[in-house]
Write an enzyme that holds these catalytic residues in place. Structure first.
Site, PDB file in Angstrom:
ATOM      1  N   TYR A   1      47.725  66.804  48.726  1.00  0.00           N
ATOM      2  CA  TYR A   1      47.427  67.053  50.136  1.00  0.00           C
ATOM      3  C   TYR A   1      47.916  65.894  50.994  1.00  0.00           C
ATOM      4  CZ  TYR A   1      44.587  68.357  54.231  1.00  0.00           C
ATOM      5  OH  TYR A   1      44.158  68.714  55.486  1.00  0.00           O
TER       6      TYR A   1
ATOM      7  N   SER B   1      45.481  65.733  59.426  1.00  0.00           N
ATOM      8  CA  SER B   1      44.162  65.367  58.908  1.00  0.00           C
ATOM      9  C   SER B   1      44.138  63.851  58.766  1.00  0.00           C
ATOM     10  CB  SER B   1      43.944  66.031  57.543  1.00  0.00           C
ATOM     11  OG  SER B   1      42.938  65.379  56.799  1.00  0.00           O
TER      12      SER B   1
END
Length: 250
Positions: A162, A149
């Site tokens: 994350y 990501s």
């Protein structure tokens, strides 16, 4: 005369294959003639992906499991190897996310994010590599692809857990490439921005963000790349500047 599909006679394993990016990549692989092992928690979603892949005339093996239980991964790799006679491509796509300040974060959720987003990919890669190496030595293509990501490139508030997992994935993927590059195995970390996976912010429109099929095409590009080159990182930005603002740094 029709061209032979890119991955005719190959086998792949895709994690997080029930929907979204994982499903799109599984379908791309099936279109290219590849048998596919499919890992996800949602049995119904897995069956739907299985049926869609089998419509292309390939074999699809659904494996319902929670990737936070990494002890199950050896069984999944073994099942694919037995069903397909080998394993050539691994796509580490599964991931979970929760926005939370580092001051207020749930530590159990941090641990779960690390388990699913990082440790599962590490374990699956280690277990799959002997099979992938054997395939390349037999003349087949080999690839390990990590779906990361933009959170693995940048930092942002309420994203510490994350970002930690995704930044670590970068280091792991780069090191794996160095370990296996001489076998001709492609290793790439793909960093998508906002993607139309049903988890969009309220102010984003599905048509202005990256589509799962766009990421599947990037994965195909990696697998199909020439023997003399390996795209080790691919950053996919949304064309829309409005959608990209979330990842702007200060």
């Amino acid at each position: 005369m029709e061209n032979t599909p890119l991955l005719q006679g190959h086998a792949a394993l895709v994690t997080g294959a029930g929907r979204g990016i994982g499903r799109a990549i599984a379908l791309m692989l099936a279109r290219e003639g590849c048998d596919v092992g499919l890992i996800a928690r949602d049995v119904q979603a897995l069956r739907q992906t299985q049926a869609a892949c089998e419509a292309y005339g390939v074999r699809a093996l659904p494996l319902a499991m929670d990737l936070s239980e990494t002890a199950l991964l050896p069984l999944a790799i073994q099942a694919c190897n037995e069903a397909f006679g080998g394993l050539n491509v691994l796509v580490n796509n599964a991931g979970i996310h929760q926005f939370a300040s580092a001051v207020e974060a749930n530590l159990e959720m941090w641990d779960r994010m690390l388990d699913v987003n990082l440790r599962a990919a590490m374990h699956a890669t280690r277990l799959a590599l002997p099979h992938i190496i054997a395939g390349t030595q037999a003349g087949r293509r080999g690839a390990v692809i990590f779906i990361s990501s933009l959170g693995g490139k940048f930092t942002a508030p309420t994203n510490a857990g994350y970002a930690a997992a995704k930044h670590a994935l970068t280091g792991f993927g780069g090191s794996v490439f160095e370990d296996v590059r001489d076998f001709g195995i492609k290793v790439c970390v793909i960093y998508p921005g906002w993607t139309n996976t049903g988890l969009l912010a309220d102010w984003l429109r599905p048509e202005e963000v990256i589509q799962p099929e766009d990421i599947a095409e990037a994965a195909r590009f990696v697998i199909a790349s020439a023997p003399t080159v390996c795209p080790t990182e691919i950053v996919l930005q949304t064309q829309s500047s409005r959608a990209a603002r979330l990842f702007s740094t200060t």
